[in-house]
Every structure is written in C-alpha cells, then in structure tokens.
Design an enzyme around this catalytic site. Structure first.
Site, short mmCIF file in Angstrom:
data_model
loop_
_atom_site.label_atom_id
_atom_site.label_comp_id
_atom_site.label_asym_id
_atom_site.label_seq_id
_atom_site.Cartn_x
_atom_site.Cartn_y
_atom_site.Cartn_z
N LYS A 1 5.85 4.46 2.20
CA LYS A 1 6.45 3.69 1.01
C LYS A 1 7.30 4.34 0.00
CE LYS A 1 3.91 0.62 3.68
NZ LYS A 1 2.77 0.42 3.32
N ARG B 1 -1.78 22.00 15.35
CA ARG B 1 -2.72 20.96 14.62
C ARG B 1 -3.48 21.33 13.72
NH1 ARG B 1 -7.28 20.14 17.32
NH2 ARG B 1 -6.11 20.45 19.36
N ASP C 1 -6.36 3.66 -3.35
CA ASP C 1 -5.12 3.95 -2.55
C ASP C 1 -4.16 3.40 -3.78
OD1 ASP C 1 -2.75 2.73 -1.45
OD2 ASP C 1 -3.87 1.94 0.15
N TYR D 1 -4.74 -4.01 1.02
CA TYR D 1 -3.82 -3.99 2.24
C TYR D 1 -4.63 -4.50 3.55
CZ TYR D 1 -0.90 -1.95 5.72
OH TYR D 1 -0.23 -1.84 7.07
C1 LIG Z 1 1.48 0.12 4.06
C2 LIG Z 1 0.18 0.68 3.30
C3 LIG Z 1 -1.02 0.97 4.09
C4 LIG Z 1 -0.77 1.86 5.48
O1 LIG Z 1 -0.04 2.71 5.81
P1 LIG Z 1 0.77 3.19 6.81
O2 LIG Z 1 1.67 4.19 6.57
O3 LIG Z 1 1.76 1.71 7.32
O4 LIG Z 1 -0.10 3.22 8.07
C5 LIG Z 1 -1.96 1.25 3.28
N1 LIG Z 1 -2.01 0.73 1.74
C6 LIG Z 1 -1.19 0.12 1.44
C7 LIG Z 1 -1.40 -0.22 0.00
C8 LIG Z 1 -0.09 0.14 2.24
O5 LIG Z 1 1.11 -0.88 1.46
#
Ligand SMILES: *Cc1c(COP(=O)(O)O)cnc(C)c1O
Length: 364
Positions: A199, A52, A174, A103
């Site tokens: 992504k 961890r 983000d 998001y």
């Molecule tokens: C998909 C996404 C998230 C969340 O990410 P996960 O890996 O699904 O937890 C956060 N911000 C954006 C812009 C996203 O497209």
C-alpha cells in the site's frame, strides 16, 4: 532527544531517515542505491549463504523501515505473509483478540485458524478500550488495526497495550493505514508492527510486499526464523521497488492527506451521502452513499479519474464499495465506498466525484 552522533537516525527527522537509510557508504564508485541482486546463492562463508536467508535489498529496505518505526524490521512476501508469521508467534490454542472491522484477510485468517483448532479468535470493538482490556485478560496476542479498514475506527493503542501487557499478551499493530509517519505503535508500547507494504510504502500499485517490525531482537529473530523456514520471502526486485517507494512516502503522504482533508471538507453534507468518515489523519476516507448498494455500485462506474479497484495507498486515486466482498463484515454499511486519495489535483478529483454523485442525486 539528544544523541552523541548527530547523523544517527534517531537524531534525524523521518523525512530524512526515509532518504538516507539503507544506502551504500558515501565512497568513490559506490552506487546511490543498493542494486538488485538476482542470485539464488552466495559464495559460502559469509552472512547470506542462500537466497531464502538473505538478500542485500532486504537489508536496505529493513534498515529504512526499521529506523522509521523504531524497531527491527523483517521483510515478507506480502502483508498477509507478515501477518501469518505474527499469528504463528502465538502457541497453539492461544487466544488472539482482534478488531471486528480488521482487514478482511486478517479476519479470514483468524477464523481459519480457529476452525482448525490452532487459535481462538475474539473479535472486539476496538474503540471500546475497557472492553478490549477485559477481553485481553487471557489473550496470548492483542491485535490492532488502527484506523480500521474500512470503518476507520481509532483505538487507544497506549492504554490497550498497557492492559494487555499486564496479562502477558503480545501486542501487535497493523500500521498499514497510518504508516510510521503518522503513528509509531512501538513508541506507544506495542511489541510488533506489521505492514502491507503493497500500500503506502510501495505507493505505486505495482508491488506486493509485507513487513513486520519488532521491538525486541528476540521477536525479530523468531520472525526471521519463520521466514527462513517457510519461505514467505520477498523477491529482490520487489524489495528494491518498495524501498524506492518508501523514499518518497513522506511527500506522497503529506500531499494525499492534505487532499483527503480538503475533499472531506467539500463533501460534508452532500445530499447523496449519509456519512463522510475520516479519522482526522491519513488519506483514506469512507463515504456512505445514501440508498445503499445500488447507488454506490452506480457511483463507482461513473467517474473517469477515480478508478474502481481494491487496494489503496497508490499515487492513483481508487475507490470501492467494500460490501461487494462476501467476507466484509455485515456491520459495514452496504453503501460504504472507501476512497484511497492519491496525488492528482484536488480540484480534478473533486469535480470527477461530485459529477458522479450528482447523477445519483438526480435519480432521486
Ligand atoms: C492490504 C492489507 C493487508 C494485506 O496485505 P497484502 O500485501 O495484500 O497481503 C493487511 N492489512 C491491511 C490493513 C491491508 O490494507
């Protein structure tokens, strides 16, 4: 930039950094990649101690993404785990300013925090720099998503970061849509970047992972502490795959972006569309289907290459009508379909989508 050491990451182009960072040393019998270490514990007395707290695959991934973003990276189990750790940096009751078109998970997490009295959420139009600056006067954190998902609005990160810092707020971005190849928020003044590595970074629709990249060692240490305490840790194999994806991000993104730009050009003015939204960079395009939900739902069922699926940033082209999600903002048009342009040939993608759009046209 002049660097005394020509092989230091800062002297290299991002394409090269993505390839050479996070590797074992060039010595006989060293493997090319840091292997997957499937172990819960380590022989005591070293830096890692327990699964961890550390894993060699995390370090390799973090060194690479950190070098690309220009900060100290901390890997998490998912994008939302990284986002939760970032929100946890705000003291209880503090105000978090965020784009109203963030998001859906981010918006839901902020609302949940507000409902439990843990934070105050203020949602803003991120394109209105003066309004965001005004809202940030008593904020503890100014949160950005730029381009926003799925409205594709773009914020003036540098101007808003300056204003937010005047009031002592932390600035977090983000950067999932742009990736460090198209936008480096830490250079624009942000304190923190988060990613859904699920992504573009992983890029093959086979991994869930997240990351936060901090400008300062203190902020990175606070994030590591949260990860170590609460256990939102990525698995070693996922981290290995995410790093393998990151190695090819520059070429994947370049190709996907070129295809997206060509599709935007070809779809402009199509009679079945009210609007084609594209911020000018990246490989996400939002089209607004004329007539709203019904024809948009028909469209996503009538293609053979474009896959109707949520998520984005994979080698496969996917699309979805965002308002099918109850949490999506009512200000997003019912007919908005978000396209994640992948790596198939542009002519095949165009032909497939145009054929489906033309069936809507003939419906009148
Ligand atoms: C998909 C996404 C998230 C969340 O990410 P996960 O890996 O699904 O937890 C956060 N911000 C954006 C812009 C996203 O497209």
């Amino acid at each position: 930039m002049h660097d005394a050491n020509p092989t230091a990451p800062s002297a290299l182009h991002p394409d090269t950094v993505a390839i050479v960072s996070g590797r074992p040393p060039h010595e006989p019998d060293q493997p090319m990649s840091v292997p997957v270490h499937l172990t819960s514990t380590y022989v005591a007395g070293g830096d890692l101690e327990y699964g961890r707290y550390g894993n060699p695959s995390w370090t390799a991934f973090e060194d690479t993404l950190g070098a690309l973003e220009g900060g100290r990276c901390v890997a998490f189990a998912s994008g939302m785990a990284a986002i939760a750790a970032a929100f946890d940096l705000v003291e209880p009751g503090g105000t978090i300013v965020a784009p109203r078109h963030s998001y859906t998970g981010t918006v839901a997490a902020l609302i949940e925090r507000e409902e439990h009295g843990r934070a105050k959420a203020v949602f803003v139009d991120i394109t209105d720099t003066a309004a965001v600056a005004a809202a940030s006067t008593d904020a503890a954190m100014v949160w950005f998503e730029s381009p926003t998902n799925p409205a594709l609005e773009v914020a003036d990160i540098a101007a808003i970061a300056r204003a937010a810092h005047e009031h002592g707020a932390l600035v977090a971005v983000d950067n999932t849509f742009a990736t460090p190849l198209l936008q480096r928020p830490l250079e624009l003044g942000a304190d923190l970047v988060v990613h859904s590595a699920t992504k573009y970074i992983s890029g093959h629709s086979d991994v869930l992972m997240g990351a936060a990249v901090a400008a300062s060692d203190d902020l990175a240490a606070a994030l590591v502490q949260r990860r170590s305490l609460y256990g939102a840790i990525p698995a070693p194999l996922e981290t290995f795959l995410a790093l393998r994806g990151l190695r090819t991000l520059p070429v994947r993104l370049e190709r996907a972006q070129a295809t997206a730009q060509e599709l935007v050009r070809r779809f402009a003015g199509h009679p079945a569309l009210d609007e084609v939204r594209y911020p000018g960079f990246g490989a996400i395009v939002s089209i607004v289907v004329r007539g709203g939900a019904e024809p948009a739902d028909a469209l996503v069922q009538r293609t053979s290459l474009w896959v109707h699926a949520t998520s984005l940033g994979g080698v496969e082209s996917t699309f979805e009508r965002r308002r099918r999600w109850p949490l999506e903002q009512p200000t997003i048009p019912e007919g908005l379909v978000r396209l994640s342009v992948g790596l198939e040939h542009v002519d095949d993608l165009h032909r497939d989508l145009v054929a489906a759009l033309d069936t809507l046209d003939s419906l009148g």
